[in-house]
Design a protein around this motif. Structure first.
Motif, PDB file in Angstrom:
ATOM      1  N   GLU A 211       0.817  -1.202   0.000  1.00  0.00           N
ATOM      2  CA  GLU A 211       0.000   0.000   0.000  1.00  0.00           C
ATOM      3  C   GLU A 211       0.857   1.261   0.000  1.00  0.00           C
ATOM      4  O   GLU A 211       0.651   2.177  -0.788  1.00  0.00           O
ATOM      5  CB  GLU A 211      -0.902  -0.034   1.237  1.00  0.00           C
ATOM      6  N   LEU A 212       1.865   1.277   0.902  1.00  0.00           N
ATOM      7  CA  LEU A 212       2.739   2.456   0.965  1.00  0.00           C
ATOM      8  C   LEU A 212       3.626   2.565  -0.265  1.00  0.00           C
ATOM      9  O   LEU A 212       3.881   3.651  -0.775  1.00  0.00           O
ATOM     10  CB  LEU A 212       3.633   2.380   2.202  1.00  0.00           C
TER      11      LEU A 212
ATOM     12  N   ILE B  25      -9.616   7.632  -2.115  1.00  0.00           N
ATOM     13  CA  ILE B  25     -10.159   6.650  -3.062  1.00  0.00           C
ATOM     14  C   ILE B  25     -11.280   5.853  -2.401  1.00  0.00           C
ATOM     15  O   ILE B  25     -12.331   5.627  -2.997  1.00  0.00           O
ATOM     16  CB  ILE B  25      -9.043   5.700  -3.578  1.00  0.00           C
ATOM     17  N   ALA B  26     -11.037   5.446  -1.149  1.00  0.00           N
ATOM     18  CA  ALA B  26     -12.063   4.699  -0.421  1.00  0.00           C
ATOM     19  C   ALA B  26     -13.357   5.513  -0.336  1.00  0.00           C
ATOM     20  O   ALA B  26     -14.446   4.991  -0.584  1.00  0.00           O
ATOM     21  CB  ALA B  26     -11.553   4.350   0.981  1.00  0.00           C
TER      22      ALA B  26
ATOM     23  N   GLY C 114      -9.754  -0.562   4.112  1.00  0.00           N
ATOM     24  CA  GLY C 114      -9.176  -1.907   4.125  1.00  0.00           C
ATOM     25  C   GLY C 114      -9.348  -2.613   2.787  1.00  0.00           C
ATOM     26  O   GLY C 114      -8.478  -3.377   2.351  1.00  0.00           O
ATOM     27  N   THR C 115     -10.472  -2.361   2.132  1.00  0.00           N
ATOM     28  CA  THR C 115     -10.724  -2.973   0.828  1.00  0.00           C
ATOM     29  C   THR C 115      -9.793  -2.381  -0.234  1.00  0.00           C
ATOM     30  O   THR C 115      -9.282  -3.098  -1.098  1.00  0.00           O
ATOM     31  CB  THR C 115     -12.198  -2.752   0.410  1.00  0.00           C
ATOM     32  N   VAL C 116      -9.568  -1.076  -0.139  1.00  0.00           N
ATOM     33  CA  VAL C 116      -8.621  -0.445  -1.067  1.00  0.00           C
ATOM     34  C   VAL C 116      -7.258  -1.104  -0.927  1.00  0.00           C
ATOM     35  O   VAL C 116      -6.638  -1.534  -1.904  1.00  0.00           O
ATOM     36  CB  VAL C 116      -8.507   1.073  -0.789  1.00  0.00           C
ATOM     37  N   LYS C 117      -6.804  -1.220   0.338  1.00  0.00           N
ATOM     38  CA  LYS C 117      -5.497  -1.820   0.580  1.00  0.00           C
ATOM     39  C   LYS C 117      -5.435  -3.253   0.069  1.00  0.00           C
ATOM     40  O   LYS C 117      -4.471  -3.657  -0.563  1.00  0.00           O
ATOM     41  CB  LYS C 117      -5.171  -1.813   2.076  1.00  0.00           C
ATOM     42  N   SER C 118      -6.493  -4.031   0.355  1.00  0.00           N
ATOM     43  CA  SER C 118      -6.401  -5.442  -0.018  1.00  0.00           C
ATOM     44  C   SER C 118      -6.486  -5.618  -1.537  1.00  0.00           C
ATOM     45  O   SER C 118      -5.848  -6.506  -2.088  1.00  0.00           O
ATOM     46  CB  SER C 118      -7.445  -6.279   0.720  1.00  0.00           C
TER      47      SER C 118
END
Ligand SMILES: [Zn+2]
Ligand SMILES: [Zn+2]
Lengths: 224, 177
Positions: free
Chosen positions: A10-11, B147-148, B156-160
């Motif tokens: 992510e980062l 974005i989320a 959390g969905t963006v990250k995953s």
């Protein structure tokens, strides 16, 4: 020593996209200087962006821009960078490599022996680092060997990059080059490994929440 | 494209640059136009990027990435420098504290092209949801939490989704590590 705790996807994605604020970017860039494998991961992110640039719906530039560019190129002085061969690599120096890699070293104006530490009490020291993003709080921390950072949780994100020595946190060891990412869900108490002070770069975007009432009282004075 | 860029770096070949320019300028413009609300600013940054491509062409090494990747990084860096008042900290491979990669990088143009081909193929197999996220992450000024909010999904969905997308791409390239 191999870096075991690398920056998250992510980062890294934000770093590659160019959207990370200066303070986070300083920590990630310094981590990348020490973590070749993470740099290979970064290369994939940038290649992906490159591929998206290939696939983007093109937008015609205004007017006959090629004529303009051509004129600009013809009018500029020959660039010394493009015509000069790359300088020969320096002879290996006998001086030991600096502890603090770039870009961090320039932010602090020197390597570890040049630093002017300020006390945080209980044997811990810090040096606030100025950034201009208006978002992050950046400092170099020195935690005394074998001693804990007081138990705390976070209002937001916290990045901790180890530069010297090591610490234990939640059963894991973080050593030189390792980066720990904490968010608002984590309460932790990193403990410096006995034998050597731990020097790390800490970046936060909200004040830490200490469990200890006493620390909460003095916190504003320390600016952490 | 890599041959064109190598010719520009080696021979200052203006015809090669014209071909490269006509292909990339509209793409760089489109990329910058997504980040800038001001069309004029996007236009100027595009021109600055393409002039930098001409001036730095001798520094292009196929081993360090393909042409579009290289041009993307130039445009991205110029943009950060132009629109952020603060500094752009970056690692420095010439720093004595820099830890070099023990694994040699791809060293031939052929290898680089094969890899780009595999990456393109892998990107085509990504679900639209993940592709959309990558586009927003790279081609908009939005942070992941913006974005989320915009997509009305948890952070959390963006990250995953980002993690998932990149683990597929990594697997497709059979990462050498
Ligand atoms: Zn913490
Ligand atoms: Zn790997």
């Amino acid at each position: 020593m191999t870096v075991r705790h690398e920056v998250s996807d992510e980062l890294l994605a934000s770093y590659a996209a160019g959207t990370l604020a200066e303070g986070w970017r300083l920590a990630v860039a310094t981590h990348l200087a020490l973590a070749p494998h993470a740099r290979r991961r970064l290369a994939l992110f940038e290649k992906t962006a490159g591929q998206m640039l290939e696939d983007i719906q093109p937008e015609a530039p205004a007017g006959d821009v090629w004529v303009k560019i051509r004129a600009k190129i013809d009018n500029q002085q020959p660039s010394p960078v493009s015509t000069m061969p790359r300088a020969a690599p320096e002879k290996p120096s006998l001086a030991p490599a600096p502890v603090l890699p770039e870009p961090l070293r320039s932010y602090l104006g020197g390597d570890v022996m040049d630093l002017k530490w300020r006390t945080l009490g209980r044997g811990a020291y810090h040096i606030p680092i100025r950034t201009e993003d208006g978002e992050t709080n950046v400092r170099l921390l020195r935690i005394p060997a074998g001693k804990p950072v007081p138990e705390h949780s976070h209002g937001g994100r916290e990045l901790t990059l180890v530069l010297s020595g090591s610490f234990q946190d939640s059963g894991e060891l973080f050593a030189r080059g390792d980066i720990e990412e904490a968010d608002a869900t984590l309460t932790h108490q990193p403990i410096a490994t006995p034998g050597e002070d731990c020097i790390c770069l800490a970046v936060t975007d909200a004040p830490l929440r200490f469990k200890s009432m006493l620390l909460r009282l003095v916190q504003p004075l320390l600016g952490i | 494209m890599a041959e064109l860029l190598l010719a520009i770096g080696r021979d200052r070949d203006i015809q090669a640059f014209e071909l490269l320019f006509k292909y990339y300028a509209p793409r760089v413009k489109a990329y910058l136009a997504r980040l800038e609300r001001d069309n004029q600013a996007a236009e100027e940054l595009m021109q600055e990027t393409m002039i930098a491509v001409w001036n730095k062409s001798a520094q292009f090494e196929t081993a360090r990435g393909n042409v579009s990747t290289w041009i993307f990084t130039i445009a991205r860096n110029l943009r950060i420098d132009a629109y952020r008042k603060n500094r752009r900290p970056d690692f420095d491979p010439d720093d004595p504290a820099f830890v070099p990669d023990p694994v040699p990088s791809a060293d031939s143009l052929v290898q680089e092209l094969q890899e780009a081909e595999r990456l393109r193929g892998a990107m085509e197999t990504l679900p639209e949801q993940q592709l959309q996220l990558l586009r927003l992450a790279f081609f908009s000024e939005r942070t992941h939490s913006d974005i989320a909010d915009a997509l009305n999904i948890p952070i959390g969905t963006v990250k995953s989704r980002i993690r998932l997308a990149f683990s597929k791409l990594r697997a497709a390239l059979e990462e050498r590590s």
